[in-house]
Each structure stands twice: as structure tokens, then as C-alpha cells.
Enzyme design. Sequence first.
Site, PDB file in Angstrom:
ATOM      1  N   PHE A  18     -12.262  -8.961  -6.593  1.00 52.12           N
ATOM      2  CA  PHE A  18     -11.353  -8.867  -7.215  1.00 52.12           C
ATOM      3  C   PHE A  18     -10.659  -9.572  -6.271  1.00 52.12           C
ATOM      4  CE2 PHE A  18      -7.090  -8.299  -8.359  1.00 52.12           C
ATOM      5  CZ  PHE A  18      -6.924  -8.158  -9.773  1.00 52.12           C
ATOM      6  N   ARG A  40     -15.615  -1.501   4.767  1.00 51.68           N
ATOM      7  CA  ARG A  40     -14.208  -1.730   5.034  1.00 51.68           C
ATOM      8  C   ARG A  40     -13.472  -1.885   3.270  1.00 51.68           C
ATOM      9  NH1 ARG A  40     -14.747   2.554   8.811  1.00 51.68           N
ATOM     10  NH2 ARG A  40     -14.479   1.386  10.703  1.00 51.68           N
ATOM     11  N   GLU A  41     -12.608  -1.348   2.838  1.00 50.79           N
ATOM     12  CA  GLU A  41     -12.175  -1.635   1.564  1.00 50.79           C
ATOM     13  C   GLU A  41     -10.828  -2.821   1.945  1.00 50.79           C
ATOM     14  OE1 GLU A  41     -14.881   2.214  -0.551  1.00 50.79           O
ATOM     15  OE2 GLU A  41     -12.160   1.874  -0.753  1.00 50.79           O
ATOM     16  N   ARG A  66       8.667   0.853 -11.003  1.00 50.60           N
ATOM     17  CA  ARG A  66       7.221   1.364 -10.301  1.00 50.60           C
ATOM     18  C   ARG A  66       6.312   1.845 -11.117  1.00 50.60           C
ATOM     19  NH1 ARG A  66       7.812  -3.147  -7.295  1.00 50.60           N
ATOM     20  NH2 ARG A  66       9.448  -2.813  -5.399  1.00 50.60           N
ATOM     21  N   ALA A  78      14.187  -7.063  -2.153  1.00 53.21           N
ATOM     22  CA  ALA A  78      12.591  -6.851  -1.218  1.00 53.21           C
ATOM     23  C   ALA A  78      11.566  -8.097  -2.403  1.00 53.21           C
ATOM     24  CB  ALA A  78      11.923  -5.903  -0.681  1.00 53.21           C
ATOM     25  N   GLU A  94      15.338 -13.371  -2.047  1.00 50.51           N
ATOM     26  CA  GLU A  94      15.347 -12.267  -2.906  1.00 50.51           C
ATOM     27  C   GLU A  94      16.832 -11.668  -3.192  1.00 50.51           C
ATOM     28  OE1 GLU A  94      12.945 -10.902  -4.254  1.00 50.51           O
ATOM     29  OE2 GLU A  94      11.080 -12.768  -3.826  1.00 50.51           O
ATOM     30  N   GLU A  98      17.875 -11.012  -6.635  1.00 47.38           N
ATOM     31  CA  GLU A  98      17.800  -9.208  -6.993  1.00 47.38           C
ATOM     32  C   GLU A  98      18.886  -8.721  -7.283  1.00 47.38           C
ATOM     33  OE1 GLU A  98      13.349  -7.485  -5.802  1.00 47.38           O
ATOM     34  OE2 GLU A  98      15.126  -6.955  -5.560  1.00 47.38           O
ATOM     35  N   SER A 115       0.459  -0.883   5.225  1.00 42.14           N
ATOM     36  CA  SER A 115      -0.729   0.158   4.814  1.00 42.14           C
ATOM     37  C   SER A 115      -1.847  -0.214   5.280  1.00 42.14           C
ATOM     38  CB  SER A 115      -0.976  -0.175   3.249  1.00 42.14           C
ATOM     39  OG  SER A 115      -0.548   0.903   2.329  1.00 42.14           O
ATOM     40  N   PRO A 116      -2.057  -0.618   6.854  1.00 35.09           N
ATOM     41  CA  PRO A 116      -2.927  -0.945   7.758  1.00 35.09           C
ATOM     42  C   PRO A 116      -4.365  -0.302   7.752  1.00 35.09           C
ATOM     43  CG  PRO A 116      -1.241   0.342   9.331  1.00 35.09           C
ATOM     44  CD  PRO A 116      -0.859   0.496   8.091  1.00 35.09           C
ATOM     45  N   GLY A 117      -4.566   0.295   6.667  1.00 38.62           N
ATOM     46  CA  GLY A 117      -5.772   1.215   6.955  1.00 38.62           C
ATOM     47  C   GLY A 117      -6.419   0.770   5.391  1.00 38.62           C
ATOM     48  N   GLU A 121      -0.804  -6.480   3.734  1.00 43.49           N
ATOM     49  CA  GLU A 121       0.023  -6.496   2.991  1.00 43.49           C
ATOM     50  C   GLU A 121       1.306  -6.016   4.647  1.00 43.49           C
ATOM     51  OE1 GLU A 121       3.952  -5.285  -0.001  1.00 43.49           O
ATOM     52  OE2 GLU A 121       2.954  -3.967   1.481  1.00 43.49           O
ATOM     53  N   GLU A 142      11.140  -8.966 -14.222  1.00 42.59           N
ATOM     54  CA  GLU A 142      11.292  -8.339 -13.303  1.00 42.59           C
ATOM     55  C   GLU A 142      13.453  -6.752 -14.261  1.00 42.59           C
ATOM     56  OE1 GLU A 142      11.738  -8.530  -8.505  1.00 42.59           O
ATOM     57  OE2 GLU A 142      12.901 -10.141  -9.722  1.00 42.59           O
TER      58      GLU A 142
END
Lengths: 188, 188
Positions: A18, A40-41, A66, A78, A94, A98, A115-117, A121, A142
Site C-alpha cells: 500500500f 515482517r510487516e 486523533r 509536532a 510546526e 500549531e 514503534s520499531p517493531g 517513523e 487540522e
Amino acid sequence: MGVNDKLVETTVSTEPVFSGKVISLQIDMVKLPDGTTATREIVKHPGAVAVLAVHEGRLLLVDQFRQAMGRCELEIPAGKLEKGEDPAEAAVRELQEETGYRCDKLTHLHSFYTSPGFADEIIHLYLAEQLSAGEMSPDEDEFLEVQEVTLEEALNLIAEGRIADAKTILAVYIWQLWTVRGSAGAGV
Amino acid sequence: MGVNDKLVETTVSTEPVFSGKVISLQIDMVKLPDGTTATREIVKHPGAVAVLAVHEGRLLLVDQFRQAMGRCELEIPAGKLEKGEDPAEAAVRELQEETGYRCDKLTHLHSFYTSPGFADEIIHLYLAEQLSAGEMSPDEDEFLEVQEVTLEEALNLIAEGRIADAKTILAVYIWQLWTVRGSAGAGV
């Protein structure tokens, strides 16, 4: 404590799944240290910046809905990196978009994976100082509100779950550590 | 400082894009506060636990290859929730599987979103105390090495980038804050 060769996995193949506006998704096949394979996804993300900014003893927070959480949350300012953008310039941009605040002094604190798994990012966290108020200019999709809170209020907002994301909790702890130590901005 | 109704977005539709072993991906269309619509790319994740465990003055870390980062990284013990699993039980299980240590006392510290802009992953962070060493039992596609480091070493590993993820940096700061204050485990 360098890199540990015994643990290294090597990429055998990458299947794109995707490609969207913000993220893309691929499935990598990797060869494990024992010679077997696994999938690994992996979510690919352009990277982001976040800004720890304290104005007259109050932390600048942004209230924002969110969709992933299904509710509003208070976070430090951020946003995503634009293509080819320097992270320090993105942090200044930013913060201004913001919150309206401009800063004359910017210090890099940390760059960390969220989220290193499953995702690449990386967030570049900056300390913004010498702040002057101005006009907000958020992106067109936003909707934001700025709040300025004391350290005690920030800790209460964490306890209540109104602050509930890793980068903002980390920023509050860094601020608290400086406060406990009696140094402002140094020693990180 | 309750929920801010003026910022709420409502879900108009959800399009499933991908469903994998670990994550799934969907595109939500949302109605914005001004009545216009926008799309949000959302990664769904089962949630995870992470464990801050200090044994004889040393933090337990796990060295592991991270495909999303393309290299090995040192992190606090962590892992995904199994279906229907209680987070506290998962924390005890992951600590034992990844480090061999069993703990007799577990305290919930925080639950936080890692990437609220695009993912619903939530990490439940626990403090594990009263530790006793034992045998590791990692998952079959998991290759790990345990390291036990002092606070000073942990801070150096952050500076070097060998510790480079949000949950682990947050855990080290929490530990440092307790150390600076002279309290162990209290006041968070």
C-alpha cells in the site's frame, strides 16, 4: 557495545502492499540468524518533529482529535517532515503553525523511533527557547487548540490520560528532570 | 480540561486495506469540525507491554535486530499482547521469555500511544521488582541477547543511538528521575 553481528537479519525480498498520503506498507521477507526465514510487516513513514517549548513556566500543548485513538488528546506541537525538509526547520515551522509561537533558539534533544517493531517513523525532538507569541496557521484539515500548562498540571493530565502519547510523556519527564535538578535545558 | 467537543471528528466510512500477522491497515473517511471530509490512514495493532526492570542497580535490556530500523537496537523487554491477554500477565510473560527473569512485584506506570497520528498501538509500561534470574524462552523467530547496564551506561547508550526508541528512552528517564529524587519506584 557495538552492533551485534550474531543477531543480524538480512532482507530477502520486499513486497509493496500500500502507498498512501502519509504512510506506505510493505512485507519484507528476512533471513534469520539461524538461516530460516520470517516475514515482517513494515510501515514506512516520512519522519516527524516534536517540540518541547516552555513559555513563562508553562508547557505549550496542542489539543487535537486523533482518529487512531477515537478521541482528543493533548500533545506537544509536532508534525511530519515535508519532503527533503531539514528537521530543525520543520520544528520551527510546526511550532509556528500549531501554536503561533516563534523561537529564536532551538536545541536538538533526541531522535527516536516510535514503534520499531513495525514502523520506521523517527521523531526528532527539539527544545525551543526564546519564544515570542504570534498567529497560528494550521494545515487546512487540522483543527487545533493551544493550552499552556504548568508542570504540575502536565503531570495531572498524564495521570488523567488527556496526555497519552509517548513523545509528550517523554517531554514532560525531561522537563520534570530539569526542574528537579534546578537546571534549565542543560544536561540532557 | 475535559474533552473538547469543537475538535471532534466523526467517522463516515472505513475501508479495510490489509490484514496481516501483526498489524492491519484501514482508510477511514472522517467528517471534520467544519463539515468537510478528510481521509486518515490508520494502522491497527493488538497493543503491547514493556517492562522497566532494574536488577542490582542495572537495567535489563534486550538486544534485537529491528527490520524497520535496519539494525540492532537495545530496548527494555517488550512484546505484543496475545489475544484476550491481561497486560500485567503479558508483562510477566515477556520479561521471563526475553530475559529469563521472574518478578514477584509488578506496578503499572503508564499506558501510552506510540504514534497517535497513524496507529492505535498502545504500550502498557510496568515496573517489575523482586526479580529472580532464570532461563530465557524467546519466540521461535526472535533472536535476543540480554544486557544489564547502569544508569550512566544507559544514558551513554542513548547518546550513542544504541538505545533509540521512545519507550526505552522514557523508561531510562523515569529511572533517572527516581535516582535524582532518591526514591525507588515511588512518585510516578
